[in-house]
Design an enzyme around this catalytic site. Sequence first.
Site, mmCIF file in Angstrom:
data_model
loop_
_atom_site.group_PDB
_atom_site.id
_atom_site.type_symbol
_atom_site.label_atom_id
_atom_site.label_comp_id
_atom_site.label_asym_id
_atom_site.label_seq_id
_atom_site.Cartn_x
_atom_site.Cartn_y
_atom_site.Cartn_z
ATOM 1 N N HIS A 131 -1.409 -2.445 -3.103
ATOM 2 C CA HIS A 131 -2.701 -2.396 -2.403
ATOM 3 C C HIS A 131 -2.505 -1.954 -0.953
ATOM 4 C CE1 HIS A 131 -6.679 -4.076 -1.021
ATOM 5 N NE2 HIS A 131 -5.977 -4.280 0.085
ATOM 6 N N GLU A 132 -1.512 -2.527 -0.273
ATOM 7 C CA GLU A 132 -1.282 -2.170 1.130
ATOM 8 C C GLU A 132 -0.832 -0.723 1.266
ATOM 9 O OE1 GLU A 132 -2.418 -3.956 3.333
ATOM 10 O OE2 GLU A 132 -2.757 -5.730 2.098
ATOM 11 N N HIS A 135 -3.732 1.574 1.174
ATOM 12 C CA HIS A 135 -4.358 1.715 2.496
ATOM 13 C C HIS A 135 -3.643 2.799 3.308
ATOM 14 C CE1 HIS A 135 -7.450 -1.287 2.671
ATOM 15 N NE2 HIS A 135 -6.649 -2.297 2.413
ATOM 16 N N GLU A 202 -11.698 -1.654 1.131
ATOM 17 C CA GLU A 202 -10.975 -2.656 0.339
ATOM 18 C C GLU A 202 -11.105 -2.364 -1.154
ATOM 19 O OE1 GLU A 202 -8.816 -5.134 1.118
ATOM 20 O OE2 GLU A 202 -8.953 -4.240 3.112
#
Length: 285
Positions: A131-132, A135, A202
């Site tokens: 997930h990071e 980003h 998100e």
Amino acid sequence: MFNWVKTAMLMAAITALFIVIGGMIGGSRGMTIALLFALGMNFFSYWFSDKMVLRMYNAQEVDEATAPQFYRMVRELATRANLPMPRVYLINEDAPNAFATGRNPEHAAVAATTGILRVLSEREMRGVMAHELAHVKHRDILISTITATMAGAISALANFAMFFGGRDENGRPANPIAGIAVALLAPIAGALIQMAISRAREFEADRGGAQISGDPQALATALDKIHRYAAGIPFQAAEAHPATAQMMIMNPLHGGGLQNLFSTHPATEERIARLMEMARTGRFD
């Protein structure tokens, strides 16, 4: 695609709001000054925000010798995402959380608390770090930095309008009631736009992270665990620097009521539901 269009529209809205306030304070000259001020603030944030945030959280850089399992996990996921290897940091905090920072993929960093490493399984941790890295791949750090800077600048300009008034195009003093209205409503509007952008990013990072790891269910169970554990563990560094809350995988701030309205993150239940649907269908669109 919808989230990207929504983000572009919201960023246009927050920029327009900033310029309009500048125009109310000083006419066309005020609009120009406001735009130049915004560009200057964004330039500073773009180049230095990562160092500032890592220092705020007293993050310690680690390597394969000092945190072998965690470091190798990030390296494997970065390879899967076709990204340069980011710098890897640990934060000595019990609250489970993680974030990414850096102005672009070539200068990125990922950080996780020691608490999240204790709470999550290796599979769940892969979901979080994917997930990071999503980003990073989507350049969300740049987007969030710009929107946070613009929201703060809108608040500052609105306060200036209330205390010092403004001028119309002919140099006459502006309506003081209008100045008070701007001071009260503009910061709220700016914050709401900022929160909407953050929520959209998100959702997009959840989707991108699921693609990188190939395991949306792992991120879903990780979010559930983080949500339950974080509720009872204060994150003191985040509480001291609430403007950084939007960077985290889970909102680290505690509270309800209006704070939920201004939350930087979507509802955890909705994020989990979307991820479980991806796991069920095998589709990431």
